[in-house]
Scaffold this active site. Structure first.
Site, PDB file in Angstrom:
ATOM      1  CB  SER A  70      13.700 154.168 -24.647  1.00 61.76           C
ATOM      2  OG  SER A  70      14.405 153.586 -25.711  1.00 61.76           O
TER       3      SER A  70
ATOM      4  CG  ASN B 173      21.473 148.203 -20.849  1.00 60.07           C
ATOM      5  OD1 ASN B 173      21.659 148.277 -22.069  1.00 60.07           O
ATOM      6  ND2 ASN B 173      21.091 149.239 -20.123  1.00 60.07           N
ATOM      7  CB  ALA B 174      26.720 146.779 -22.664  1.00 57.92           C
TER       8      ALA B 174
ATOM      9  CB  CYS C  15      24.379 158.198 -29.073  1.00 61.69           C
ATOM     10  SG  CYS C  15      22.790 157.398 -28.892  1.00 61.69           S
TER      11      CYS C  15
ATOM     12  CG  ASN D 112      20.290 157.127 -20.795  1.00 60.98           C
ATOM     13  OD1 ASN D 112      20.152 155.940 -20.491  1.00 60.98           O
ATOM     14  ND2 ASN D 112      20.370 157.538 -22.049  1.00 60.98           N
ATOM     15  CB  THR D 113      22.076 153.673 -17.704  1.00 57.39           C
ATOM     16  OG1 THR D 113      22.725 153.901 -18.966  1.00 57.39           O
ATOM     17  CG2 THR D 113      20.787 152.909 -17.910  1.00 57.39           C
TER      18      THR D 113
ATOM     19  N   GLY E 176      15.081 153.961 -11.329  1.00 59.81           N
ATOM     20  CA  GLY E 176      14.808 153.154 -10.148  1.00 59.81           C
ATOM     21  C   GLY E 176      13.389 153.197  -9.645  1.00 59.81           C
TER      22      GLY E 176
END
Length: 303
Positions: free
Chosen positions: A21, A69-70, A130, A192-193, A244
């Site tokens: 995503s 990323n943000a 989130c 996730n990140t 990765g």
């Protein structure tokens, strides 16, 4: 030829290669580069109940062996997706998942309920990284009770494949995985990140407008592999690995660690055809090692 079909909870993928995503748009953006129906699945960009503008710029930054990323889940909301995007992608011959996000349990539930009505969407990926606004901004996925609650409530209204995306920014990712499994998750995807930041030393200011952001790319792979292996050995539901993956060898390592399928993220920005190259590489590996099915190597790490 080898059998590349894999079972993922309630559905079967034609092969284990998926896109992550936020890195593949809605799939159509990449159709000029290769036949996107060749891969096993596409997870479309994060979708929320209402329109979101995302964070202020700058919201992306390159780092050694990765990127921050943000973006902030910029999208036009689930109704826009259902009316304008879904008709364009519903007939793509692959499994389409919608990444569902929210700031309250109610938002998750309402968004999932709307996606449930879309016949050609076989699953959602519930993004529990989130911030829970009712709990002071702590992410749903960082505590077992909040992770379990959102999955429990979404499970009540969502009847198809429920994949839950796990955050690595926790003390024990296995405990979170078991908590969502107990509440009805059909599969889990991870990682996730990772939380990170970048600083402009000359300006003495953070590079990102949000100060911190999510780190992805090759830099996170060792952590992701470890967490996939830990979760695979802790739950009974399928695991989808990511973090990765840049080539077929990376993907195979994740499969050996226990991933029934894998997702390719940051690598899409470098080579838009990487996912089909990974698919071909997995098939070549299976033939070379005389395996008849990709299922033969899922979790086949010898320790």
């Amino acid at each position: 030829m080898v059998d590349l079909n894999v079972n993922l909870g309630k559905i079967q993928l034609k092969n284990p290669v998926m896109t992550a995503s936020g890195t593949f748009g809605y799939g159509l953006e990449y159709s000029d580069f290769f036949d996107i129906s060749r891969i096993g699945g596409i997870v479309v960009k994060g979708t929320t109940l209402r329109d979101r503008q995302g964070n202020d710029y700058p919201r992306m930054a390159e780092t050694p062996s990765g990127m921050l990323n943000a973006v902030g889940l910029q999208n036009k909301g689930v109704e826009h997706f259902a009316k304008n995007i879904y008709p364009l992608i519903k007939d793509i011959n692959t499994s389409i998942f919608v990444n569902v996000s929210g700031s309250t349990v109610e938002e998750y539930v309402e968004t999932a309920l709307r996606v449930n009505e879309l016949d050609n969407i076989p699953g959602i990926e519930l993004n529990i990284s989130c911030p829970n606004v009712k709990e002071g901004g702590m992410a749903f996925g960082t505590s077992c009770p909040s992770a379990a609650l959102v999955v429990k409530e979404v499970r009540k209204v969502y009847s198809k494949e429920l994949m839950v995306k796990l955050s690595p920014n926790v003390t024990s990712i296995t405990e979170i995985a078991k908590a969502v499994e107990d509440e009805g998750a059909d599969s889990v995807s991870l990682i996730n990140t990772l939380l990170g930041m970048a600083i402009d030393a000359e300006k003495r200011k953070p590079v990102l407008s949000t100060v911190t952001g999510g780190l992805s790319g090759p830099a996170v792979k060792p952590i992701a592999l470890c967490m996939v292996w830990q979760v695979y050995n802790s739950v009974k539901i399928p695991v989808v690995g990511m973090g990765g993956i840049m080539n077929a060898r990376d993907a195979i390592e994740f499969i050996l660690a226990g991933s029934s399928a894998i997702q390719i993220g940051t690598a899409n920005f470098i080579d838009p055809t990487v996912s089909v190259k990974v698919l071909e590489g997995i098939e070549e590996y299976l033939i070379r090692h005389k395996f008849s099915s990709v299922n033969d190597i899922i979790g086949a790490l010898e320790v």
